[in-house]
Write a protein that holds these residues in place. Structure first.
Motif, PDB file in Angstrom:
ATOM      1  N   ASP A 221       0.820  -1.220   0.000  1.00  0.00           N
ATOM      2  CA  ASP A 221       0.000   0.000   0.000  1.00  0.00           C
ATOM      3  C   ASP A 221       0.849   1.264   0.000  1.00  0.00           C
ATOM      4  O   ASP A 221       0.477   2.275   0.604  1.00  0.00           O
ATOM      5  CB  ASP A 221      -0.969   0.028   1.195  1.00  0.00           C
ATOM      6  N   GLU A 222       2.000   1.193  -0.622  1.00  0.00           N
ATOM      7  CA  GLU A 222       2.891   2.356  -0.790  1.00  0.00           C
ATOM      8  C   GLU A 222       3.311   2.947   0.562  1.00  0.00           C
ATOM      9  O   GLU A 222       3.504   4.144   0.695  1.00  0.00           O
ATOM     10  CB  GLU A 222       2.224   3.454  -1.641  1.00  0.00           C
ATOM     11  N   ASP A 223       3.475   2.079   1.534  1.00  0.00           N
ATOM     12  CA  ASP A 223       3.837   2.522   2.868  1.00  0.00           C
ATOM     13  C   ASP A 223       5.348   2.428   3.053  1.00  0.00           C
ATOM     14  O   ASP A 223       5.925   1.337   3.073  1.00  0.00           O
ATOM     15  CB  ASP A 223       3.111   1.665   3.916  1.00  0.00           C
ATOM     16  N   PHE A 224       5.987   3.576   3.211  1.00  0.00           N
ATOM     17  CA  PHE A 224       7.440   3.596   3.342  1.00  0.00           C
ATOM     18  C   PHE A 224       7.897   3.225   4.750  1.00  0.00           C
ATOM     19  O   PHE A 224       9.098   3.101   4.995  1.00  0.00           O
ATOM     20  CB  PHE A 224       7.989   4.981   2.955  1.00  0.00           C
TER      21      PHE A 224
END
Lengths: 285, 334
Positions: A221-224
């Motif tokens: 989920d594009e979580d860095f």
């Protein structure tokens, strides 16, 4: 009628498309991640099939850490021992310098080293599209209320944003003396302005423009904040949405790109002799 | 003041801050330059250095000269950041500023532009060349390439891990290395971030900008990009319906910092430690310099066996008024 452009196809995951396509050259490798370069065996098999199809080949390489540089050199050395006709697109200064010094293969300046301006918002600076909706009231710290208005850029600034750093006499001569005869550029939405000094040739990537490179891919989920999914790449393009952008932005592996495949209006005046397409966008201008 | 062997480099954006930064412990200073003549043609975006805006750059030659003169009294060198991507349209302007900076007694140019490096070599400039983090050198071969072009110091990319920095520094003991140790971390790599840095003019609160008074009606402020909302990492991106967060650190509240790793860096070949954030509010820069000076001196004393231990976390709290977190740790940020 033969096109004046050489047509190249940048394949995904080192997989050649089935069937025949009217292409002159295959690009393979990876622009942004050293871990996604093919192994020497994979590269050899790919190169063999390309040559059987009468396609020339170009290996694309990313920026490299020391471990990646060693791995990349082994890959290049194995390919060069198989065919001397291979080109190497370099996004790493060290690799570029090594290939030039050792006079190996045909090194090419990648679009990551050419110094092109790639922010899609530059288009609204240069092109007089409507700015009225963004003209508004703002207040200075001294209390003055002001009307904020769009100012058309000076021609010099417009030229600057359309040009590339590589396109200067001193730089071109520096690399030309070292055997570099080609530079790659992207199909930037604000337009392109490069000169034709010193018989340098340019390749134009048609389909996408790389905006920014990240050290790592985000997690789910594009979580860095999550660990990077190295070793289990999803290989999907993920759209990153932001209002008011004139283009679609997407993340591919560890890089952000935007899509733009309309031909530059001045294509026939530019020293471009090669067009590079991605597999899903293999159509002519 | 004796010149220290392990040095802190601080950004200066204002003449008045020069002496204060030196007093707080800066051994070297760096700045940008953006005069009105250039703004008329190129605007205030990151066209001459990677930092936009008048407030982040020195606006007049007299001011730049004053900073250099003040710094010279304390034997503090001043470096000029010319770390953007230049084009043939700017070559004359760059040549002009190089000459002026040389004549003023400037020390070095911080750049990643090969054309500019070649220009400095061709004119046999007395200015040293420091390779900016914007060059993106991640391996020994890349560093060697630029050393061959006359670069005398290399500012290593922020994206390297501590282990990578230590390995590079120790394998190239004859090279001077600088590491960025405080402020401004971002998921986009410095060397390959193509988002331009413009000037955001807020609708919701007052800001500083040039404007023209009119004989009647409102004053007018001009912008090449009235819609500019921020750097790429500051935009509110959404993917799959979910906002993307943690693209950049908010250093105004909780400065990103590498103090806990200074000891490891000192044991390798890194001798220069840069505070980023050129253009940040002065107090944040001052505090950052003071903080790094305290930590560096304490570690150096400890290495001499003087046993001067320091609680870095407590010092951070006392300096910035807030507790540090692993997310703000420069070399722990993934």
């Amino acid at each position: 009628m033969k096109s004046r452009f050489e047509v190249a196809l940048f394949i995904e995951r080192n997989r050649l498309p089935a069937g025949s396509m009217a292409i002159d050259r295959i690009y393979f490798g990876h622009e942004t991640c050293q871990d996604l370069l093919p192994s020497p065996l994979q590269a050899y098999e790919l190169a063999t099939r390309c040559i059987e199809r009468n396609c020339k080949i170009t290996l694309v390489t990313p920026f490299l850490r020391d471990t990646g540089l060693s791995k990349c050199r082994r890959l290049i050395d194995s390919l060069v021992s198989f065919t001397e006709e291979i080109e190497i697109v370099c996004s790493d200064w060290g690799l570029l310098n090594c290939l030039c010094n050792d006079k190996i293969s045909q090194p090419i300046i990648s679009r990551y080293l050419c110094g092109q301006h790639v922010d899609p918002r530059l288009d609204r600076i240069i092109n007089p599209s409507p700015h009225a909706q963004h003209e508004r009231l703002i207040r200075h710290v001294d209390g003055t209320l002001c009307q904020l208005k769009y100012k058309k850029p000076h021609d010099i600034l417009a030229g600057h944003y359309r040009s590339i750093s590589f396109d200067r006499k001193s730089v071109i001569e520096f690399f030309s003396d070292r055997g570099v005869k080609r530079c790659e550029i992207s199909n930037a939405i604000q337009g392109i302005d490069v000169s034709g000094w010193s018989n340098l040739s340019y390749s134009l990537h048609v389909s996408d423009v790389p905006i920014a490179l990240m050290k790592r891919c985000p997690g789910e989920d594009e979580d860095f904040r999550l660990p990077a999914p190295c070793g289990s790449c999803s290989f999907e393009n993920v759209e990153w949405q932001y209002p008011d952008l004139p283009v679609k932005v997407f993340r591919k592996d560890n890089a952000l790109y935007y899509s733009h495949s309309s031909a530059p209006l001045n294509l026939n005046e530019l020293p471009i002799d090669r067009l590079i397409y991605r597999i899903n966008d293999a159509r002519a201008f | 003041m004796p010149r220290r062997y392990r040095r802190i480099i601080a950004p200066v954006s204002d003449v008045e801050d020069t002496q204060r930064l030196i007093d707080e412990g800066a051994d070297e200073l760096y700045c940008g330059y953006l005069p009105n003549e250039w703004i008329k043609i190129f605007g205030e975006a990151d066209v001459f250095s990677r930092r936009q805006g008048r407030s982040s750059n020195i606006g007049a030659l007299e001011q730049l000269d004053a900073i250099i003169k003040c710094a010279q009294k304390a034997d503090v060198p001043v470096h000029l950041a010319l770390n953007s991507k230049y084009s043939r349209f700017q070559e004359l302007y760059l040549s002009e500023i190089l000459k002026q900076f040389e004549d003023m007694g400037g020390s070095a140019v911080i750049t990643s532009d090969l054309g500019l490096i070649l220009e400095l070599n061709n004119r046999k400039s007395p200015l040293k060349t420091h390779l900016s983090t914007m060059a993106g050198v991640f391996n020994c071969a890349s560093i060697n390439f630029f050393i061959e072009q006359g670069v005398s110091r290399v500012v290593l990319p922020r994206e390297l891990t501590i282990q990578e920095i230590k390995k590079l520094c120790s394998s190239m003991p004859d090279v001077s290395f600088e590491v960025i140790c405080m402020l401004q971390r971002c998921q986009f790599m410095d060397s390959w971030c193509g988002f331009y840095h413009g000037v955001k003019l807020h609708s919701t609160h007052p800001c500083a900008f040039e404007y023209e008074n009119q004989t009647s009606g409102l004053s007018i402020a001009w912008s090449h990009d009235p819609a500019f909302e921020g750097h790429g990492c500051q935009l509110h991106w959404v993917a799959k319906g979910v906002p993307i967060s943690n693209l950049a650190t908010n250093d105004f509240i909780l400065p990103s910092c590498s103090a806990c790793f200074l000891s490891e860096l000192l044991s390798s070949n890194a001798h220069y430690f840069k505070v980023a954030g050129r253009g940040f509010p002065n107090e944040i820069i001052i505090k950052s310099v003071r903080f790094m000076r305290s930590v560096l001196d304490a570690i150096l004393d400890d290495h001499k066996g003087n046993g001067c231990a320091i609680d870095i976390v407590e010092l951070y709290m006392n300096t910035f008024g807030t507790k540090c977190t692993p997310e703000r740790c420069y070399y722990r940020i993934k």
